[in-house]
Structure formats: C-alpha cells, structure tokens
Design a protein around this motif. Structure first.
Motif, PDB file in Angstrom:
ATOM      1  N   GLU A 101     -14.169  26.287  10.974  1.00 18.82           N
ATOM      2  CA  GLU A 101     -15.590  26.161  10.650  1.00 18.82           C
ATOM      3  C   GLU A 101     -15.902  24.744  10.135  1.00 18.82           C
ATOM      4  O   GLU A 101     -16.838  24.096  10.588  1.00 18.82           O
ATOM      5  CB  GLU A 101     -15.935  27.227   9.593  1.00 18.82           C
ATOM      6  CG  GLU A 101     -17.187  27.000   8.764  1.00 18.82           C
ATOM      7  CD  GLU A 101     -18.473  27.079   9.553  1.00 18.82           C
ATOM      8  OE1 GLU A 101     -18.463  27.659  10.654  1.00 18.82           O
ATOM      9  OE2 GLU A 101     -19.499  26.532   9.069  1.00 18.82           O
ATOM     10  N   ARG A 102     -15.070  24.243   9.230  1.00 18.01           N
ATOM     11  CA  ARG A 102     -15.311  22.913   8.657  1.00 18.01           C
ATOM     12  C   ARG A 102     -15.174  21.816   9.711  1.00 18.01           C
ATOM     13  O   ARG A 102     -15.866  20.794   9.666  1.00 18.01           O
ATOM     14  CB  ARG A 102     -14.336  22.657   7.493  1.00 18.01           C
ATOM     15  CG  ARG A 102     -14.452  21.267   6.856  1.00 18.01           C
ATOM     16  CD  ARG A 102     -15.811  21.062   6.209  1.00 18.01           C
ATOM     17  NE  ARG A 102     -15.993  19.717   5.642  1.00 18.01           N
ATOM     18  CZ  ARG A 102     -16.407  18.668   6.344  1.00 18.01           C
ATOM     19  NH1 ARG A 102     -16.668  18.786   7.639  1.00 18.01           N
ATOM     20  NH2 ARG A 102     -16.580  17.503   5.758  1.00 18.01           N
ATOM     21  N   MET A 103     -14.213  22.023  10.656  1.00 18.13           N
ATOM     22  CA  MET A 103     -13.907  20.983  11.626  1.00 18.13           C
ATOM     23  C   MET A 103     -14.651  21.172  12.961  1.00 18.13           C
ATOM     24  O   MET A 103     -14.336  20.498  13.942  1.00 18.13           O
ATOM     25  CB  MET A 103     -12.401  20.917  11.888  1.00 18.13           C
ATOM     26  CG  MET A 103     -11.536  20.741  10.628  1.00 18.13           C
ATOM     27  SD  MET A 103     -12.119  19.453   9.477  1.00 18.13           S
ATOM     28  CE  MET A 103     -11.836  17.992  10.474  1.00 18.13           C
ATOM     29  N   CYS A 104     -15.641  22.089  12.994  1.00 17.84           N
ATOM     30  CA  CYS A 104     -16.447  22.325  14.205  1.00 17.84           C
ATOM     31  C   CYS A 104     -15.600  22.795  15.384  1.00 17.84           C
ATOM     32  O   CYS A 104     -15.893  22.457  16.549  1.00 17.84           O
ATOM     33  CB  CYS A 104     -17.236  21.083  14.608  1.00 17.84           C
ATOM     34  SG  CYS A 104     -18.374  20.518  13.344  1.00 17.84           S
ATOM     35  N   VAL A 186      -6.658   8.532  -3.109  1.00 11.79           N
ATOM     36  CA  VAL A 186      -7.356   9.801  -3.267  1.00 11.79           C
ATOM     37  C   VAL A 186      -7.050  10.671  -2.058  1.00 11.79           C
ATOM     38  O   VAL A 186      -7.054  10.185  -0.930  1.00 11.79           O
ATOM     39  CB  VAL A 186      -8.875   9.544  -3.366  1.00 11.79           C
ATOM     40  CG1 VAL A 186      -9.660  10.832  -3.248  1.00 11.79           C
ATOM     41  CG2 VAL A 186      -9.202   8.834  -4.670  1.00 11.79           C
ATOM     42  N   VAL A 189     -12.191  14.686  -1.536  1.00 12.01           N
ATOM     43  CA  VAL A 189     -13.307  14.744  -2.467  1.00 12.01           C
ATOM     44  C   VAL A 189     -14.241  15.849  -1.993  1.00 12.01           C
ATOM     45  O   VAL A 189     -14.267  16.181  -0.807  1.00 12.01           O
ATOM     46  CB  VAL A 189     -13.993  13.348  -2.547  1.00 12.01           C
ATOM     47  CG1 VAL A 189     -14.702  13.006  -1.255  1.00 12.01           C
ATOM     48  CG2 VAL A 189     -14.933  13.234  -3.719  1.00 12.01           C
ATOM     49  N   LYS A 190     -14.968  16.453  -2.911  1.00 14.15           N
ATOM     50  CA  LYS A 190     -15.936  17.497  -2.538  1.00 14.15           C
ATOM     51  C   LYS A 190     -16.888  16.935  -1.477  1.00 14.15           C
ATOM     52  O   LYS A 190     -17.353  15.810  -1.594  1.00 14.15           O
ATOM     53  CB  LYS A 190     -16.727  17.911  -3.790  1.00 14.15           C
ATOM     54  CG  LYS A 190     -17.638  19.098  -3.600  1.00 14.15           C
ATOM     55  CD  LYS A 190     -18.111  19.588  -4.958  1.00 14.15           C
ATOM     56  CE  LYS A 190     -19.439  20.313  -4.909  1.00 14.15           C
ATOM     57  NZ  LYS A 190     -19.520  21.430  -3.998  1.00 14.15           N
ATOM     58  N   GLY A 191     -17.150  17.727  -0.435  1.00 15.73           N
ATOM     59  CA  GLY A 191     -17.984  17.240   0.662  1.00 15.73           C
ATOM     60  C   GLY A 191     -17.134  16.667   1.790  1.00 15.73           C
ATOM     61  O   GLY A 191     -17.613  16.452   2.888  1.00 15.73           O
ATOM     62  N   GLY A 192     -15.848  16.431   1.499  1.00 12.94           N
ATOM     63  CA  GLY A 192     -14.909  15.976   2.525  1.00 12.94           C
ATOM     64  C   GLY A 192     -14.185  17.156   3.149  1.00 12.94           C
ATOM     65  O   GLY A 192     -14.747  18.254   3.230  1.00 12.94           O
ATOM     66  N   THR A 193     -12.922  16.955   3.554  1.00 12.32           N
ATOM     67  CA  THR A 193     -12.211  18.018   4.281  1.00 12.32           C
ATOM     68  C   THR A 193     -11.030  18.606   3.508  1.00 12.32           C
ATOM     69  O   THR A 193     -10.178  19.268   4.093  1.00 12.32           O
ATOM     70  CB  THR A 193     -11.695  17.485   5.633  1.00 12.32           C
ATOM     71  OG1 THR A 193     -10.861  16.351   5.370  1.00 12.32           O
ATOM     72  CG2 THR A 193     -12.826  17.080   6.550  1.00 12.32           C
ATOM     73  N   GLY A 200      -6.254  14.878   9.064  1.00  7.90           N
ATOM     74  CA  GLY A 200      -6.657  13.710   8.287  1.00  7.90           C
ATOM     75  C   GLY A 200      -6.224  13.762   6.826  1.00  7.90           C
ATOM     76  O   GLY A 200      -5.909  12.731   6.228  1.00  7.90           O
ATOM     77  N   GLY A 225     -11.116  12.937  -6.751  1.00 10.51           N
ATOM     78  CA  GLY A 225     -11.536  11.661  -6.165  1.00 10.51           C
ATOM     79  C   GLY A 225     -12.730  11.037  -6.861  1.00 10.51           C
ATOM     80  O   GLY A 225     -13.036   9.872  -6.635  1.00 10.51           O
ATOM     81  N   LEU A 226     -13.401  11.784  -7.713  1.00 14.93           N
ATOM     82  CA  LEU A 226     -14.608  11.262  -8.351  1.00 14.93           C
ATOM     83  C   LEU A 226     -14.283  10.458  -9.606  1.00 14.93           C
ATOM     84  O   LEU A 226     -14.663   9.312  -9.738  1.00 14.93           O
ATOM     85  CB  LEU A 226     -15.567  12.405  -8.720  1.00 14.93           C
ATOM     86  CG  LEU A 226     -16.052  13.277  -7.570  1.00 14.93           C
ATOM     87  CD1 LEU A 226     -17.088  14.283  -8.045  1.00 14.93           C
ATOM     88  CD2 LEU A 226     -16.649  12.417  -6.455  1.00 14.93           C
TER      89      LEU A 226
ATOM     90  N   GLU B 184     -24.768  16.533   1.481  1.00 14.01           N
ATOM     91  CA  GLU B 184     -23.735  17.518   1.196  1.00 14.01           C
ATOM     92  C   GLU B 184     -22.340  16.964   1.523  1.00 14.01           C
ATOM     93  O   GLU B 184     -21.455  16.960   0.679  1.00 14.01           O
ATOM     94  CB  GLU B 184     -24.004  18.780   2.027  1.00 14.01           C
ATOM     95  CG  GLU B 184     -22.997  19.891   1.750  1.00 14.01           C
ATOM     96  CD  GLU B 184     -23.203  21.102   2.661  1.00 14.01           C
ATOM     97  OE1 GLU B 184     -24.180  21.112   3.457  1.00 14.01           O
ATOM     98  OE2 GLU B 184     -22.371  22.020   2.591  1.00 14.01           O
ATOM     99  N   GLY B 191     -10.147   4.761  -2.311  1.00 19.92           N
ATOM    100  CA  GLY B 191      -8.827   5.372  -2.492  1.00 19.92           C
ATOM    101  C   GLY B 191      -8.463   6.259  -1.316  1.00 19.92           C
ATOM    102  O   GLY B 191      -7.320   6.655  -1.153  1.00 19.92           O
ATOM    103  N   LEU B 226     -18.855   9.385  -4.509  1.00 17.60           N
ATOM    104  CA  LEU B 226     -18.745   9.618  -5.953  1.00 17.60           C
ATOM    105  C   LEU B 226     -20.035  10.169  -6.535  1.00 17.60           C
ATOM    106  O   LEU B 226     -20.053  11.215  -7.166  1.00 17.60           O
ATOM    107  CB  LEU B 226     -18.370   8.322  -6.682  1.00 17.60           C
ATOM    108  CG  LEU B 226     -17.051   7.668  -6.272  1.00 17.60           C
ATOM    109  CD1 LEU B 226     -16.748   6.477  -7.163  1.00 17.60           C
ATOM    110  CD2 LEU B 226     -15.900   8.687  -6.355  1.00 17.60           C
TER     111      LEU B 226
END
Lengths: 357, 357
Positions: A101-104, A186, A189-193, A200, A225-226, B184, B191, B226
C-alpha cells in the motif's frame, strides 16, 4: 485475485546441500522458487514453482532505477517429530500488503500467497536443516518489472519466493552485542517509508552500518530523524529496554517497522504479567536510567536473531555496559520461549504455529 | 580503475525507430548499451558496448532486495550542423560518484565513464532525433549484483548505460504546471539519502505523486521532513521563486538533490546580474509574498523539462495562481538560453557543451 492452481516444475538436478555447521545467512538457495506475475490488465496470474534460476530483466526495468519493491522475511523450523513449523506467517503476509500500500504496489491475496509459500517449502522440505538453531529462511518479495524510466508506479510486477537454509544466529545460545547510537545518519522519518519493508530503507542504512562496524560495533541504534533524540530501532531489529522492572519499547510512530517478533514479545510479556509499555523513549532517558542503576536489560528482536541482547551501548563519547555485558533474564526467557515455540518443544498458548500438512 | 579499451559488439538487427512526434519519455531504447563489471578483487573491468538486451540476475541479487543502486540522467542534442552536444556531462559524473559515496558503492573513473557514454552515443548516433525539442536521453546507472541476502554493501556491481530517444517535454514551448504542496509524505531528511540520486528516493515519492495526480496536479512540492515548513524540491526538479525582483532557491541542505540545471540557472542569473539567493525559504513566506503581490514567478529546473513554470500552487485549502498562470519572463529567458546552448544555436559563455568528436 488469482485462484489459479500453482503449477510445479521440478528441478532435474539437485544442488548439493551445505553442512549444518557451514550455513551462512542468505548465501545458499534451494532447488526451487515461486513466481507469480502481475499485469495491470490481468491482475496477478500464472502462479508457478520452478527450478531456482536467474530471471531475465530489461535494463530499463523500474526496480533497478526507482526501487519500487517490498519484501518479507520469515522462517520454517523442523521439529524433532519431523513437522515443519511456520511462525505467525499470516502476520508477514499482512505486513507485505501494508508495505504494498505504501509503495503503490497492487495488493496480493494473503491466503493464496501463504499457500504458495507452504507448497514451495514442501517441495524443498529436504533443505530444512535439522541441527539445533538452524532453519529455512523464507524470502517473499515483489519487484516492479515494467521497462520504463518514467517515475510512476509500475504496471507490471513479479511476486517471488526464494528459500535459504540458515544456521544458528549465535553459535552458542545468545550473545550480547555492542551497539553504537547513530548521530549523523537517519534511517527514516514520519511521512517517509520507515514502516514499509522496502529496499530504500536498507540501502540508506548501509553507510552508518559500515561506519560503526569499522569501530567494532555490531549494529547501529537509530534515533528519530526529527530531533535525533528518541530511540527508534537497532539495525533491522526492534529494541526493548528494561528500566526499573518495566520493559519499554518505542511506540509505533510511522517510521518504525512493526516487527512480528516485537508483537510476539509484547504478547508474551503481558501473558507473564511483566510490566511493559510502548512509548517514546529518548536516548537521554536510557542513559539516565543507566546512571541511576536502573537500566537492567536491553535487547533487540527480529526474525533473524529472535532476541539479541545488547551488552554495550556507545553514544557520543559515552559507553555504557548493560547487565555486566551478560544476557539478561528477560531476554533469555523470551529467547527460550520463542525458539521453544518455533521448534515445537514448548507450549504454544497463542496458536502462533502454522504446521505444514 | 580500469584503463581497458572498450570492446564493441554491434547489433546484427536494428530496431525500428519511432517517429519524432511519437516519442514518449523512457519507453523506447536504442540498439546498444554499455556494461562495466565490478568485483571486489578485480575492481571495475570488462568495459563493453553490446546489443541492447535483457540482463540475467539471480533472484537473490541485492539490488532487488536492498536497493543499493544509483543513477544519472543527461541528454545528447543534435544540432542543425549535425553535431552532437552533451550538456555539462562531467557534472553528472561528479554527482554519480557523490551518490556512490553515500550508497557505499565503489567510485568510478569519471573520465572513463564519460568516454564510455560518448562512445555509446556515437554507436547509436542515428537514434538521436532531430525534430525541435527532441533529444537522446542518457541513463547511466549502477546496480549491486551480488546474490546475497545479508544487509551489507555488495561485493559486485554493474555500471550500465542505456539510451532512449525522447520528445519535447512540452509540445508547444513551455507550459505552466499545477503543483500541490505535500503535507503528509516526506521525500527526504538530512542524514538520509536525499542528496544521492538513488532508487529509494523515487520509490518513496510515488504515493504522494499518485495522490496529487488524482486531484489534477502535475507534481508535488516537497517540504522539509523536520518541520514541513521549508520548501525543498518540486517532484524531481529543483525549485525557484521570483519574489520582489529577487530569485530565491532553497539552499543545499543535505536532503535536496544538487541539480545540474539548478547550478546552471544560478550561473546564468549571476551572469545576467539578476539578484539571486540560495537560502531557506518557507512555504509561508511564498504565500505571504503572493498576498503582498510580490510573488512574480515560480519555476522548476531539471534535465527532463529544463525549466518548468509553476502556474498554480495549492497548499492546504489555499490555491494561488502565479503570474496569471502564464510563463514568467525569467523562466522563459532561462529556458530559451539553456535550450539554445544545448542545441548549439546560442553562445555558450561557460563552455558547458561537450561535443562528440
């Protein structure tokens, strides 16, 4: 979703199997593999078990350029009775679809995929090693196979499963490892994968891992990561701390992978009435607990090592030794219980085991 | 580093070339490709131009699981005089090695790689389309090819170059596009791997891109990972704003890709004595400038579109139309100058063009 029968083409020659004490993680593969194709117009089709063999890819195949791919990792265990156990495989299939779902990537029929895995393991059953602590590692994965250089979801995919006999992660029981807290790189981060099991995340971890390995550390402990303040994961494991009698693990926050072993550890701890909480925990808090004499244990959890005690932690210039560098009581109990359930020598109170017929 | 001569094996049959007005980005590939192998013990070896063909990969090949791969994108332009121009190709080779460094891939001899690209383009010279705005897209890439499931840098790689004739990005000159600010999902964070041209960055962008495309937007404008406050990139382009006479672009911060076109735009603006600054710029500042009547232009820069004016920007519930949805004066001047230099019809004051002998 495909309901086609799985065709089976047996290998005409069998490879030589490595000795049980010569098994290295992920280097040797069995005689067969499973493939299922996807095309936008047809959906998933042509499920087949075939001899293990190279695949042919156009150089423009999307996965090679844009990394649209997901994978899973699980194991088959041979019991003393000759049964083959899978450990909560349905959780891996659920996570595979969350990653999709996240990676389409189009979702896959979880029951069908699990059935395919079981049939493949059955075909290569004589590859499951029997020495203590050994198992057959199962790697389901999906790659985007359209030959196209546009940055867009692929219209074609291959779902594949390959198998690799693996040795005991630790030669004698479980051994504490040395971990370095990562301050520069890092993982996610939230919003990433970070929540998805996708290529990745692993590619981006190589540099940090290589840097700490050169200094003698086994793994990296990732901070958020933040703020680079809160603990996220260890290497590719989830992480737990025992502080003043309570087990604490970072709460799922969108950048942490939801481990099947993590989930099982939480269930066991509750079952044992050991206090446990999922919450944000800063590396500062871990160090303060250490200084107050309250950091009693630390360990990672994952499919490969099951439970991996952390004997030493290095953050900036400060190195702390946890539980005198020895395996803690909780880590040991979790390891024994989880492996006991997996190899069919301990009671399975949660029905975690799926047996191959 | 290899100094071997490049062997050339010509294709015995040639593919049919698509008509100039039928070219779709990244779908058609030429008759040949370049390959160079790497093994830990041997370094890079066996440079060869061979007929374009599928490659054979073990299903356990690392790139399929852990995405250790980098790529570049550049173009060859056919001039009216029949010359073949490359635009600052040495910058792409430098960036390829910066990406290699981040992704733990062994570095490549930049001059040799460029020589290989030039020889390949020469072999497939008759594939360079001649219609206005068309070119030959060049895709150098490196994939990790060791068949191994451990999470570690690969010990084997393939450096490959493939070529694809591409049409004009815009059918009639340049057309402003509609952009949605992404709130989002996150592309990259300091990093992480945002500075490297690597697969995972593109895989992670698919979901956001797909979501905004369904609402009629061409691209996503990424904010920093961030605070989701500062502007980073547009889709896979760098971004520029003209505010009250000054051109502003986000400064390189570790998560933004350093575009060759970005660098060229900055040089041209300085050459023209147009005020320009590289600094942090928040999306709030862009909107405030709009409200004050001072947001005069916005545009993206990249190899594919060269310059892509932004006609509309949507952030949360607020949509703003920039320069009445028309291409701005600076964007137009940059586009005309850059394409003029690329196609050899304008003076090249910085010696950006490398001609094929």
């Amino acid at each position: 979703m495909t309901q086609e029968a799985i065709s089976i083409t047996k290998a005409t020659t069998k490879k030589e199997k490595p000795a049980s004490d010569q098994l290295v993680f992920g280097r040797t593969f069995t005689d067969h593999m499973f493939i299922l194709d996807y095309e936008e117009e047809k959906g998933w089709f042509d499920p087949r078990i075939v001899p293990y063999q190279p695949i042919s890819l156009d150089p423009a195949t999307m996965v090679l350029h844009y990394g649209q791919t997901v994978f899973e990792g699980m194991k088959a265990y041979l019991t003393d009775q000759g049964d083959v156990n899978l450990f909560r495989p349905e959780k891996n299939m659920e996570r595979l679809n969350r990653s999709n779902e996240r990676m389409c990537i189009p979702s896959i029929d979880e029951e069908f995929a699990l059935e395919a895995i079981k049939q493949l393991v059955k075909v290569d059953k004589d590859w499951i090693p029997s020495a203590p602590g050994t198992s057959l590692y199962i790697r389901p994965f999906i790659i985007s196979t359209q030959p196209y250089l546009g940055v867009a979801p692929s219209k074609r995919y291959k779902f594949m499963v390959i198998l690799s006999p693996v040795g005991a992660y630790y030669k004698e029981g479980i051994n504490p490892i040395k971990i370095a807290v990562e301050n520069e790189f890092v993982r996610a981060v939230k919003g990433g994968t970070g929540e998805a099991k996708t290529a990745g995340n692993y590619a981006s971890s190589l540099k940090a891992q290589k840097t700490v390995a050169e200094k003698g550390y086994a793994q990296v402990l990732w901070l958020d990561g933040l703020e680079k303040k809160y603990v996220e994961e260890v290497g590719s494991m989830n992480v737990f701390f025992k502080i003043d009698g309570e087990i604490v693990t970072p709460e799922l926050n969108g950048s942490i992978l939801e481990g099947v072993t993590r989930n099982s550890v939480l269930q066991l701890l509750k079952y044992w009435n050991i206090p446990v909480s999922q919450r944000k925990i800063s590396i500062e808090e871990v160090y303060q607990a250490y200084k107050a004499g309250k950091l009693e244990e630390a360990f990672g959890s994952g499919t490969a090592a099951v439970i991996s005690p952390i004997g030493q932690l290095a953050w900036k210039d400060e190195t702390v030794t946890i539980n005198n560098g020895k395996t803690g009581e909780i880590a040991k109990r979790l390891y024994d219980t989880l492996t006991g359930i997996q190899y069919g020598v301990k009671e399975d109170p949660f029905n975690w085991i799926s047996k191959l017929d």
